[in-house]
Design a protein around this motif. Structure first.
Motif, PDB file in Angstrom:
ATOM      1  N   ARG A  43       0.689  -1.165   0.137  1.00 37.58           N
ATOM      2  CA  ARG A  43       0.085   0.055  -0.006  1.00 37.58           C
ATOM      3  C   ARG A  43       0.776   1.228   0.101  1.00 37.58           C
ATOM      4  O   ARG A  43       0.521   2.142  -0.754  1.00 37.58           O
ATOM      5  CB  ARG A  43      -0.878  -0.082   1.226  1.00 37.58           C
ATOM      6  CG  ARG A  43      -1.732   1.199   1.294  1.00 37.58           C
ATOM      7  CD  ARG A  43      -2.627   1.025   2.395  1.00 37.58           C
ATOM      8  NE  ARG A  43      -3.632   2.186   2.455  1.00 37.58           N
ATOM      9  CZ  ARG A  43      -4.839   2.029   3.337  1.00 37.58           C
ATOM     10  NH1 ARG A  43      -4.875   1.231   3.902  1.00 37.58           N
ATOM     11  NH2 ARG A  43      -5.598   3.138   3.223  1.00 37.58           N
ATOM     12  N   ARG A  83      -7.723   5.869   3.968  1.00 37.14           N
ATOM     13  CA  ARG A  83      -7.072   5.873   5.474  1.00 37.14           C
ATOM     14  C   ARG A  83      -8.344   6.481   6.483  1.00 37.14           C
ATOM     15  O   ARG A  83      -8.178   5.975   7.603  1.00 37.14           O
ATOM     16  CB  ARG A  83      -5.798   6.344   5.232  1.00 37.14           C
ATOM     17  CG  ARG A  83      -4.774   5.840   4.856  1.00 37.14           C
ATOM     18  CD  ARG A  83      -3.303   6.503   4.642  1.00 37.14           C
ATOM     19  NE  ARG A  83      -2.218   5.619   3.947  1.00 37.14           N
ATOM     20  CZ  ARG A  83      -1.642   4.815   4.738  1.00 37.14           C
ATOM     21  NH1 ARG A  83      -1.839   4.401   5.772  1.00 37.14           N
ATOM     22  NH2 ARG A  83      -0.824   4.253   4.094  1.00 37.14           N
ATOM     23  N   GLN A  86     -10.589   3.858   7.468  1.00 37.48           N
ATOM     24  CA  GLN A  86     -10.060   2.696   8.187  1.00 37.48           C
ATOM     25  C   GLN A  86      -9.595   3.453   9.429  1.00 37.48           C
ATOM     26  O   GLN A  86      -9.038   2.469  10.180  1.00 37.48           O
ATOM     27  CB  GLN A  86      -8.784   2.204   7.472  1.00 37.48           C
ATOM     28  CG  GLN A  86      -9.455   1.355   5.999  1.00 37.48           C
ATOM     29  CD  GLN A  86      -8.328   0.890   5.400  1.00 37.48           C
ATOM     30  OE1 GLN A  86      -7.113   1.502   5.628  1.00 37.48           O
ATOM     31  NE2 GLN A  86      -8.550  -0.020   4.551  1.00 37.48           N
ATOM     32  N   ARG A  87     -10.064   4.695   9.917  1.00 44.91           N
ATOM     33  CA  ARG A  87      -9.658   5.112  11.044  1.00 44.91           C
ATOM     34  C   ARG A  87      -8.301   5.194  11.432  1.00 44.91           C
ATOM     35  O   ARG A  87      -7.721   4.847  12.439  1.00 44.91           O
ATOM     36  CB  ARG A  87     -10.415   4.455  12.390  1.00 44.91           C
ATOM     37  CG  ARG A  87     -12.099   4.552  12.065  1.00 44.91           C
ATOM     38  CD  ARG A  87     -12.702   3.926  13.342  1.00 44.91           C
ATOM     39  NE  ARG A  87     -14.351   3.801  12.887  1.00 44.91           N
ATOM     40  CZ  ARG A  87     -14.940   5.104  13.283  1.00 44.91           C
ATOM     41  NH1 ARG A  87     -14.339   5.968  13.919  1.00 44.91           N
ATOM     42  NH2 ARG A  87     -16.098   4.961  13.084  1.00 44.91           N
ATOM     43  N   GLN A  88      -7.539   5.495  10.214  1.00 43.49           N
ATOM     44  CA  GLN A  88      -5.860   5.767  10.585  1.00 43.49           C
ATOM     45  C   GLN A  88      -5.670   7.193  10.738  1.00 43.49           C
ATOM     46  O   GLN A  88      -6.687   7.882  10.621  1.00 43.49           O
ATOM     47  CB  GLN A  88      -5.295   5.364   9.292  1.00 43.49           C
ATOM     48  CG  GLN A  88      -5.395   3.656   8.997  1.00 43.49           C
ATOM     49  CD  GLN A  88      -4.588   3.403   7.827  1.00 43.49           C
ATOM     50  OE1 GLN A  88      -3.702   4.002   7.395  1.00 43.49           O
ATOM     51  NE2 GLN A  88      -4.782   2.242   7.149  1.00 43.49           N
ATOM     52  N   SER A  89      -4.524   7.525  11.273  1.00 47.93           N
ATOM     53  CA  SER A  89      -4.164   8.897  11.699  1.00 47.93           C
ATOM     54  C   SER A  89      -4.538   9.819  10.566  1.00 47.93           C
ATOM     55  O   SER A  89      -3.966   9.594   9.220  1.00 47.93           O
ATOM     56  CB  SER A  89      -2.628   8.915  11.926  1.00 47.93           C
ATOM     57  OG  SER A  89      -2.154  10.236  12.137  1.00 47.93           O
ATOM     58  N   GLN A  92      -1.296  11.141   9.006  1.00 47.83           N
ATOM     59  CA  GLN A  92      -0.859  10.196   8.034  1.00 47.83           C
ATOM     60  C   GLN A  92      -1.548  10.133   6.713  1.00 47.83           C
ATOM     61  O   GLN A  92      -1.099   9.735   5.716  1.00 47.83           O
ATOM     62  CB  GLN A  92      -0.674   8.752   8.783  1.00 47.83           C
ATOM     63  CG  GLN A  92      -0.251   7.538   7.639  1.00 47.83           C
ATOM     64  CD  GLN A  92      -0.205   6.276   8.407  1.00 47.83           C
ATOM     65  OE1 GLN A  92      -0.947   5.964   9.233  1.00 47.83           O
ATOM     66  NE2 GLN A  92       0.686   5.152   7.640  1.00 47.83           N
ATOM     67  N   ALA A  93      -2.709  10.235   6.852  1.00 46.53           N
ATOM     68  CA  ALA A  93      -3.555  10.381   5.653  1.00 46.53           C
ATOM     69  C   ALA A  93      -3.473  11.523   4.690  1.00 46.53           C
ATOM     70  O   ALA A  93      -3.412  11.358   3.633  1.00 46.53           O
ATOM     71  CB  ALA A  93      -5.139  10.214   6.216  1.00 46.53           C
TER      72      ALA A  93
END
Length: 237
Positions: A43, A83, A86-89, A92-93
């Motif tokens: 990814r 992202r 998917q509840r990522q930072s 980061q997104a």
């Protein structure tokens, strides 16, 4: 008589830096560097390569900066949204998205497709300079990163052999940044968009992975290093 260690032998702030820097690197169960994990897996590879590839191909096909820029930005937006879903930072997104938007904005502002790659020149120059400064200061950055991953902390600074190996490891990363600039800058000034874009893709993640692997291998602790560490830790007679 016991002597206090120099103040800079193991400063807490340097350990914090080591932890932060090492977050992008990963070690597998065998204690070896996991290159795919270090670049974010497939990814991360796709997210790093695809926007620039889309910009390159789109401009070759239509010769329109707006169309190429919209295509690259759209891809980056999709990655950022995925992202977030998917509840990522959020940081980061949006980091990757911000980088693509900046590159597109520069190209649109100047009207030259080659300028899409200009921010990358500054990034390589800054990171390369930081690596060189760390080597001059005898705090090679790859020592901080790999030292943390190997559970050495900054204890390696007490061993001349380990310090030298991490200097060499950092030198490999410096060589990567220098190689990028040495190849891509002449292409940029010559207006060779296709060659520049292709070089940018080939000298991106693939070259980074190779340099990282070489840096890891050249800095592996040897039997002599382990013996030196045991001597250092043994109580004086």
């Amino acid at each position: 008589m016991r002597q206090d260690k120099p103040h800079d032998e193991r400063p807490d702030q340097m350990l914090s830096v080591a932890e932060q820097l090492s977050r992008r690197a990963s070690v597998n169960d065998d204690g070896q560097l996991d290159l795919m994990a270090s670049i974010g897996g497939w990814r991360g590879l796709v997210e790093s390569v695809l926007p620039s590839a889309v910009f390159l191909v789109a401009f070759i096909l239509v010769e329109d900066i707006w169309a190429a820029g919209i295509g690259a930005t759209a891809i980056a937006v999709v990655f950022a949204i995925a992202r977030l879903i998917q509840r990522q930072s959020p940081l980061q997104a949006f980091t990757g998205l911000a980088g693509v938007v900046l590159c597109v904005a520069v190209a649109l502002f100047t009207g030259d497709a080659e300028d899409y790659f200009v921010p990358g020149f500054y990034t390589n120059a800054i990171y390369g300079a930081a690596m060189i400064i760390s080597m001059i200061a005898r705090w090679p950055l790859m020592g901080l990163i790999f030292g943390f991953l190997r559970s050495e902390g900054v204890a390696w600074r007490q061993q001349p052999r380990r310090r030298r190996s991490y200097q060499v490891a950092t030198g490999f990363i410096v060589a990567m940044f220098v190689a990028r600039l040495a190849v891509q800058l002449p292409l940029y000034f010559a207006g060779e968009f296709v060659a520049l874009g292709t070089a940018r893709l080939l000298m991106g993640i693939p070259l980074y992975a190779m340099a990282l692997w070489l840096a890891w291998m050249v800095s592996r602790p040897t039997a002599k290093d382990q013996q030196a560490a045991e001597v250092e830790q043994s109580p004086s007679s």
